[in-house]
Motif scaffolding. Sequence first.
Motif, PDB file in Angstrom:
ATOM      1  N   MET A  60      84.994 -46.286  53.201  1.00  0.00           N
ATOM      2  CA  MET A  60      83.883 -46.567  52.301  1.00  0.00           C
ATOM      3  C   MET A  60      84.080 -47.912  51.624  1.00  0.00           C
ATOM      4  O   MET A  60      85.202 -48.340  51.378  1.00  0.00           O
ATOM      5  CB  MET A  60      83.776 -45.472  51.230  1.00  0.00           C
ATOM      6  N   HIS A 118      80.454 -47.742  47.300  1.00  0.00           N
ATOM      7  CA  HIS A 118      80.305 -46.341  47.708  1.00  0.00           C
ATOM      8  C   HIS A 118      81.190 -45.453  46.849  1.00  0.00           C
ATOM      9  O   HIS A 118      80.769 -44.387  46.371  1.00  0.00           O
ATOM     10  CB  HIS A 118      80.706 -46.163  49.182  1.00  0.00           C
ATOM     11  N   LEU A 137      79.588 -42.668  44.312  1.00  0.00           N
ATOM     12  CA  LEU A 137      79.801 -41.254  44.617  1.00  0.00           C
ATOM     13  C   LEU A 137      80.671 -40.570  43.559  1.00  0.00           C
ATOM     14  O   LEU A 137      80.433 -39.408  43.214  1.00  0.00           O
ATOM     15  CB  LEU A 137      80.438 -41.112  45.997  1.00  0.00           C
ATOM     16  N   PRO A 194      73.184 -39.563  49.940  1.00  0.00           N
ATOM     17  CA  PRO A 194      73.446 -40.965  50.294  1.00  0.00           C
ATOM     18  C   PRO A 194      73.717 -41.194  51.776  1.00  0.00           C
ATOM     19  O   PRO A 194      73.216 -42.153  52.363  1.00  0.00           O
ATOM     20  CB  PRO A 194      74.675 -41.316  49.448  1.00  0.00           C
ATOM     21  N   SER A 195      74.480 -40.291  52.406  1.00  0.00           N
ATOM     22  CA  SER A 195      74.772 -40.466  53.827  1.00  0.00           C
ATOM     23  C   SER A 195      73.536 -40.228  54.684  1.00  0.00           C
ATOM     24  O   SER A 195      73.353 -40.883  55.716  1.00  0.00           O
ATOM     25  CB  SER A 195      75.901 -39.519  54.259  1.00  0.00           C
ATOM     26  N   GLN A 196      72.663 -39.296  54.250  1.00  0.00           N
ATOM     27  CA  GLN A 196      71.485 -38.982  55.047  1.00  0.00           C
ATOM     28  C   GLN A 196      70.340 -39.961  54.820  1.00  0.00           C
ATOM     29  O   GLN A 196      69.579 -40.262  55.736  1.00  0.00           O
ATOM     30  CB  GLN A 196      71.016 -37.559  54.728  1.00  0.00           C
ATOM     31  N   GLY A 204      72.320 -43.979  55.067  1.00  0.00           N
ATOM     32  CA  GLY A 204      73.162 -44.270  56.216  1.00  0.00           C
ATOM     33  C   GLY A 204      74.609 -44.583  55.859  1.00  0.00           C
ATOM     34  O   GLY A 204      75.338 -45.171  56.661  1.00  0.00           O
ATOM     35  N   TRP A 205      75.028 -44.185  54.662  1.00  0.00           N
ATOM     36  CA  TRP A 205      76.420 -44.421  54.260  1.00  0.00           C
ATOM     37  C   TRP A 205      77.348 -43.526  55.076  1.00  0.00           C
ATOM     38  O   TRP A 205      76.957 -42.442  55.514  1.00  0.00           O
ATOM     39  CB  TRP A 205      76.621 -44.106  52.778  1.00  0.00           C
ATOM     40  N   PRO A 206      78.592 -43.958  55.277  1.00  0.00           N
ATOM     41  CA  PRO A 206      79.546 -43.094  55.976  1.00  0.00           C
ATOM     42  C   PRO A 206      79.869 -41.861  55.131  1.00  0.00           C
ATOM     43  O   PRO A 206      79.837 -41.925  53.900  1.00  0.00           O
ATOM     44  CB  PRO A 206      80.785 -43.988  56.136  1.00  0.00           C
ATOM     45  N   ASP A 207      80.133 -40.752  55.804  1.00  0.00           N
ATOM     46  CA  ASP A 207      80.529 -39.549  55.071  1.00  0.00           C
ATOM     47  C   ASP A 207      81.823 -39.828  54.313  1.00  0.00           C
ATOM     48  O   ASP A 207      82.751 -40.426  54.847  1.00  0.00           O
ATOM     49  CB  ASP A 207      80.735 -38.394  56.051  1.00  0.00           C
ATOM     50  N   GLN A 208      81.868 -39.398  53.065  1.00  0.00           N
ATOM     51  CA  GLN A 208      83.020 -39.715  52.231  1.00  0.00           C
ATOM     52  C   GLN A 208      84.299 -39.015  52.659  1.00  0.00           C
ATOM     53  O   GLN A 208      85.398 -39.433  52.292  1.00  0.00           O
ATOM     54  CB  GLN A 208      82.733 -39.386  50.762  1.00  0.00           C
TER      55      GLN A 208
END
Length: 270
Positions: A1, A5, A9, A30-32, A35-39
């Motif tokens: 991240m 991010h 988060l 945020p990820s959906q 398009g952020w990476p899953d934390q």
Amino acid sequence: MLWYHVIFLALIQGLTEFLPISSSAHLILPSQLLGWPDQGLAFDVAVHVGTLVAVVGYFWRDVSLIIRDTVGGLFTHRHTENSRLGMWVVLATIPAVIVGLLFNSVIEQYLRSIEVIAYTTIGFGVLLWISDRFASYHKQQNDLTWSRVLIIGLAQALALIPGTSRSGITMTAARFLGFSRECSARFSFLLSIPIILAAGSLKTFELLTAESVVPIDYQSLGWGIVLSGISAYLCIHLFLKWLSRIGFLPFMIYRLILGFGLLWLVMVSG
């Protein structure tokens, strides 16, 4: 991240864990949407540690008295108001633990969609306001009984569905049962301690038993703990300070805006 991010988060987890607006939904979106990476599990554990430290720190005097009297009562068979409260917290935690162990994989697979979050955000938001607006509110902590506590505990199990809000649904149940705003919020916050501990332990177990090894950014985890802890502590303090004056209407309005906004996004993107 990326660094922002982590900050976003961690603050979101700290602020939403104890407000009746669903922390799980705000961590999923945020990820959906962006398009952020899953934390990842490690970061989830870190921010849960931060919020756990915050709530235990804020209610340290209460927690220490509850533990002292509950443990002492096991040997002396003498029960105080604190030991009874400790037993109520344990009883109300059991339904969520059972449901979580039985259905966690189903919930993770089928109920983490934007549509589910939108509908639960709207529905349980309206229910929260109705409970605050029309239910009586004269009961206090000494009015807790095993049946009332069990109802609150069963309601808490529903919070495993993203968008429901653990604090929101437990306060809703308590308000429908006639408990004051302050008593409902305080009991909800005390209930969060074993639940956050259980959730963090489960995520830690999943992390340790994962087949694939993912590099861990310990600096991000450290910032996650600190930022989520500070924001959660301030959130608890301000929420309890303002709750008697503002009620739950502002949170229902926020949930309606968020929920219908998510449904609109689903429509335009579908």
